[in-house]
Design an enzyme around this catalytic site. Structure first.
Site, PDB file in Angstrom:
ATOM      1  N   LYS A 197      17.911  56.185  21.653  1.00 19.10           N
ATOM      2  CA  LYS A 197      16.646  56.036  22.414  1.00 19.10           C
ATOM      3  C   LYS A 197      15.501  56.680  21.647  1.00 19.10           C
ATOM      4  O   LYS A 197      15.714  57.509  20.754  1.00 19.10           O
ATOM      5  CB  LYS A 197      16.746  56.682  23.796  1.00 19.10           C
ATOM      6  CG  LYS A 197      17.079  58.199  23.825  1.00 19.10           C
ATOM      7  CD  LYS A 197      15.901  59.159  23.691  1.00 19.10           C
ATOM      8  CE  LYS A 197      16.311  60.623  23.793  1.00 19.10           C
ATOM      9  NZ  LYS A 197      15.337  61.578  23.265  1.00 19.10           N
ATOM     10  N   ASP A 214      19.716  63.939  29.424  1.00 23.53           N
ATOM     11  CA  ASP A 214      19.393  62.540  29.087  1.00 23.53           C
ATOM     12  C   ASP A 214      20.505  61.564  29.458  1.00 23.53           C
ATOM     13  O   ASP A 214      20.368  60.355  29.233  1.00 23.53           O
ATOM     14  CB  ASP A 214      19.147  62.396  27.571  1.00 23.53           C
ATOM     15  CG  ASP A 214      17.870  63.078  27.120  1.00 23.53           C
ATOM     16  OD1 ASP A 214      17.026  63.384  27.979  1.00 23.53           O
ATOM     17  OD2 ASP A 214      17.732  63.305  25.904  1.00 23.53           O
TER      18      ASP A 214
END
Ligand code: C5P
Length: 296
Positions: free
Chosen positions: A14, A139
């Site tokens: 990401k 995350d």
């Protein structure tokens, strides 16, 4: 029908297009407002069903394969929570650089949760996976979603958002790691120099509307100033990307990876060899596109 005993899945990296620290919490973490998007670049994970036991293998010898690895911790947590008697062999083919602000370990953990849920035929609801994920790292919940999200809390509160912007991303990592703990402990002093952050709506609206220039204007990372002060090469890398076709550039997460956003693959492809030439062989570069990776 034969029972499925093996699944091979993609574990995306990401980038953070926006990361604003809202405040410090009593538990030592920081409350955030962050926009993360998955990339079509990442690791590959193979999960095989076994009668008993959980094992992890990895092609990168720098990564531990014991319980200190988040992927194995995720498997153990799911097995315990859902009282699973079967086991699994997990094989991790690592491509994402370690401790690089690209969410590699968190992505592996989320991918293992989703994949073992299928392989073990648990049908555990997302709420249960979310609960396990939040206990593993800040995350991990984002990677359960598999799409662009606006995240709050310490990052674990996820809100999927529309992202209609297939921009090309050029990632560049200078070859050293920045500890996430260090980045959060040192962000405040230097961030004062960067002025007021733009509102997160600049980024969410630009993503929804497919507006690359608008997105570039909203890029922001509270953690960037301290890292750039300590490691000026990060700023030089960003400036080189901007001078060679990037519409915007930023450090991702707690670094040290920086990324440039390009209108197309040709302009990113022209910039990549410039970075390799200027910064030498210890610099890692990778082109990718924003968007969900395949989770099959
Ligand atoms: O949750 P995760 O293990 O990814 O966080 C690593 C470290 O980063 C934490 O121990 C904490 O020091 C810092 N952190 C923080 N606030 C967050 C996320 C991480 O202070 N929202």
């Amino acid at each position: 029908m034969p029972t499925q005993v093996e699944l091979t899945v993609f574990s995306p990296a990401k980038i953070n297009l926006y990361l604003r620290i809202v405040g410090r919490r009593a538990d030592g973490y920081h409350d955030l407002e962050t926009v993360m998007v998955p990339l079509d670049f990442g690791d590959e994970i193979v999960c095989q069903r076994r009668r008993a036991g959980l094992t992890l293998e990895c092609d990168d010898p720098r990564l531990p394969t014991d319980e200190s690895n988040l992927a194995l911790r995720a498997a153990l947590a799911l097995k315990e929570r859902c009282e699973v008697t079967s086991g699994a062999r997990i094989v991790l083919r690592k491509r994402t650089p370690l401790a690089a602000g690209l969410g590699g370990g968190s992505s592996n953990a989320a991918t293992v949760l989703l994949t073992l849920n299928r392989l073990w035929k648990l049908e555990a609801p997302m709420a249960v996976l979310d609960e396990i994920a939040a206990g593993l790292g800040s995350d991990v919940n984002f990677f359960l979603r598999g799409s662009a999200c606006l995240c709050r809390g310490r990052g674990e509160q996820t809100e999927p958002i529309a992202a209609r912007l297939p921009a090309t991303v050029l990632l560049a990592n200078p070859g050293f790691e920045i500890s996430t703990k260090w980045a959060y402990a040192n962000w405040a002093g230097a961030a004062k120099l960067t002025g007021e952050p733009p509102p997160v709506s600049v980024v969410t609206c630009a993503l929804a509307g497919g507006d690359l220039r608008g997105l570039a204007g909203g890029l922001y990372n509270s953690l960037e100033a301290a890292s750039v002060t300590k490691f000026p090469v990060l700023q030089v890398m960003k400036e080189m990307m901007l001078a060679h076709g990037a519409v915007g550039a930023l450090m991702s997460g707690s670094g040290a990876t920086v990324f440039g956003l390009f209108a197309d693959a040709a302009s990113a492809g022209a910039c990549e060899p410039v970075l390799r030439r200027e910064f030498g062989p210890s610099t890692w570069t990778q082109m990718a596109r924003m968007g969900a990776g395949s989770q099959s």
